[in-house]
Design a protein around this motif. Sequence first.
Motif, PDB file in Angstrom:
ATOM      1  N   UNK A 218       0.682  -1.395   0.066  1.00  0.00           N
ATOM      2  CA  UNK A 218       0.078  -0.007   0.105  1.00  0.00           C
ATOM      3  C   UNK A 218       0.727   1.371   0.111  1.00  0.00           C
ATOM      4  N   UNK A 219       2.080   1.203   0.578  1.00  0.00           N
ATOM      5  CA  UNK A 219       2.918   2.339   0.926  1.00  0.00           C
ATOM      6  C   UNK A 219       3.825   2.405  -0.585  1.00  0.00           C
ATOM      7  N   UNK A 220       3.705   1.833  -1.366  1.00  0.00           N
ATOM      8  CA  UNK A 220       4.874   1.867  -2.303  1.00  0.00           C
ATOM      9  C   UNK A 220       3.919   1.646  -3.812  1.00  0.00           C
ATOM     10  N   UNK A 221       3.160   0.818  -4.060  1.00  0.00           N
ATOM     11  CA  UNK A 221       2.342   0.640  -5.335  1.00  0.00           C
ATOM     12  C   UNK A 221       1.623   1.894  -5.499  1.00  0.00           C
ATOM     13  N   UNK A 222       1.567   2.283  -6.855  1.00  0.00           N
ATOM     14  CA  UNK A 222       0.497   3.218  -7.296  1.00  0.00           C
ATOM     15  C   UNK A 222      -0.938   3.009  -7.071  1.00  0.00           C
ATOM     16  N   UNK A 223      -1.957   3.935  -6.795  1.00  0.00           N
ATOM     17  CA  UNK A 223      -3.110   3.661  -6.559  1.00  0.00           C
ATOM     18  C   UNK A 223      -3.998   2.947  -7.746  1.00  0.00           C
ATOM     19  N   UNK A 224      -3.329   3.399  -8.929  1.00  0.00           N
ATOM     20  CA  UNK A 224      -4.010   2.735 -10.293  1.00  0.00           C
ATOM     21  C   UNK A 224      -2.796   2.392 -10.819  1.00  0.00           C
ATOM     22  N   UNK A 225      -3.158   1.005 -11.744  1.00  0.00           N
ATOM     23  CA  UNK A 225      -2.092   0.853 -12.785  1.00  0.00           C
ATOM     24  C   UNK A 225      -2.349  -0.891 -12.888  1.00  0.00           C
ATOM     25  N   UNK A 226      -1.127  -1.335 -13.304  1.00  0.00           N
ATOM     26  CA  UNK A 226      -1.097  -2.925 -13.590  1.00  0.00           C
ATOM     27  C   UNK A 226       0.089  -3.657 -12.502  1.00  0.00           C
ATOM     28  N   UNK A 227      -0.095  -4.819 -11.981  1.00  0.00           N
ATOM     29  CA  UNK A 227       1.095  -5.754 -11.274  1.00  0.00           C
ATOM     30  C   UNK A 227       0.865  -6.862 -11.891  1.00  0.00           C
ATOM     31  N   UNK A 228       1.925  -7.285 -12.274  1.00  0.00           N
ATOM     32  CA  UNK A 228       2.196  -8.919 -12.568  1.00  0.00           C
ATOM     33  C   UNK A 228       3.023  -9.362 -11.352  1.00  0.00           C
ATOM     34  N   UNK A 229       2.302 -10.556 -10.940  1.00  0.00           N
ATOM     35  CA  UNK A 229       2.770 -11.301  -9.764  1.00  0.00           C
ATOM     36  C   UNK A 229       3.444 -12.793 -10.606  1.00  0.00           C
ATOM     37  N   UNK A 230       4.894 -12.900 -10.068  1.00  0.00           N
ATOM     38  CA  UNK A 230       5.237 -14.104 -10.754  1.00  0.00           C
ATOM     39  C   UNK A 230       5.458 -15.190  -9.498  1.00  0.00           C
ATOM     40  N   UNK A 231       5.005 -16.413  -9.856  1.00  0.00           N
ATOM     41  CA  UNK A 231       5.109 -17.530  -8.956  1.00  0.00           C
ATOM     42  C   UNK A 231       4.091 -17.127  -7.949  1.00  0.00           C
ATOM     43  N   UNK A 232       2.846 -17.212  -8.585  1.00  0.00           N
ATOM     44  CA  UNK A 232       1.596 -16.852  -7.612  1.00  0.00           C
ATOM     45  C   UNK A 232       1.391 -18.120  -6.477  1.00  0.00           C
ATOM     46  N   UNK A 233       1.738 -19.107  -6.677  1.00  0.00           N
ATOM     47  CA  UNK A 233       1.380 -20.443  -5.987  1.00  0.00           C
ATOM     48  C   UNK A 233       0.150 -20.761  -5.632  1.00  0.00           C
ATOM     49  N   UNK A 234      -0.408 -20.610  -4.516  1.00  0.00           N
ATOM     50  CA  UNK A 234      -1.949 -21.196  -4.176  1.00  0.00           C
ATOM     51  C   UNK A 234      -2.764 -20.052  -4.656  1.00  0.00           C
TER      52      UNK A 234
END
Length: 211
Positions: free
Chosen positions: A32-48
């Motif tokens: 929350x402190x470092x991601x932008x309020x809006x945009x796109x995130x790619x999660x690598x190796x999401x597991x469960x």
Amino acid sequence: MNSLDSIAALPDGALTSPAARRNAQAILRVLRAHLPAAGSVLEVASGSGEHAVAFSSALPGLRWTPSDPSAEARASIAAWSRTAAPPNLPAPLALDAQDPATWPTGHFDALYCANMTHISPWSATEGLMDLAGRTLRRPGGLLVLYGPYREAGVALAPSNATFDDSLKSRNPDWGLRDRDTVQTLARAHGLVATLRVQMPAENLMLLFRTA
């Protein structure tokens, strides 16, 4: 310490990890402190997929794309997604950090990867940094890593030492990575280390930005 043995399968095909549930809120506070309020995130190796569902639900302004090379993991992500149904969580990608042919071609504002660097060969971390260098927006794209690391001048916690021995007994190519070595690799792909955050259970969050 992180465990590979505590993951359980549920009847609907979802996998559940007590560790993922325990650390989600602590990780979310940093995100929350470092991601932008809006945009796109790619999660690598999401597991469960429990992190993907928790974070996409808590951060509705971000399109959170999960991924995993394991078909079982992708089925689990889909099962958790059906339960929570966050509209900003697309179907998981069959992304393998070691195989550029599986990487997306678009750009992302951030890339998040938890507990992969030590439970994979070093070539996976090399691929992760290459992927981040190619897909993160410039300047200011964010790479977030979470997990245990070795650090120069810092004694390894007994729990992490035991975990490291366990990983290497399963696969000699696995094991806790040296933070300085990871940061050097990141620099080679245009990523600058900007923050180290101490987390519960002897884990770290390492943040990098594109120049």
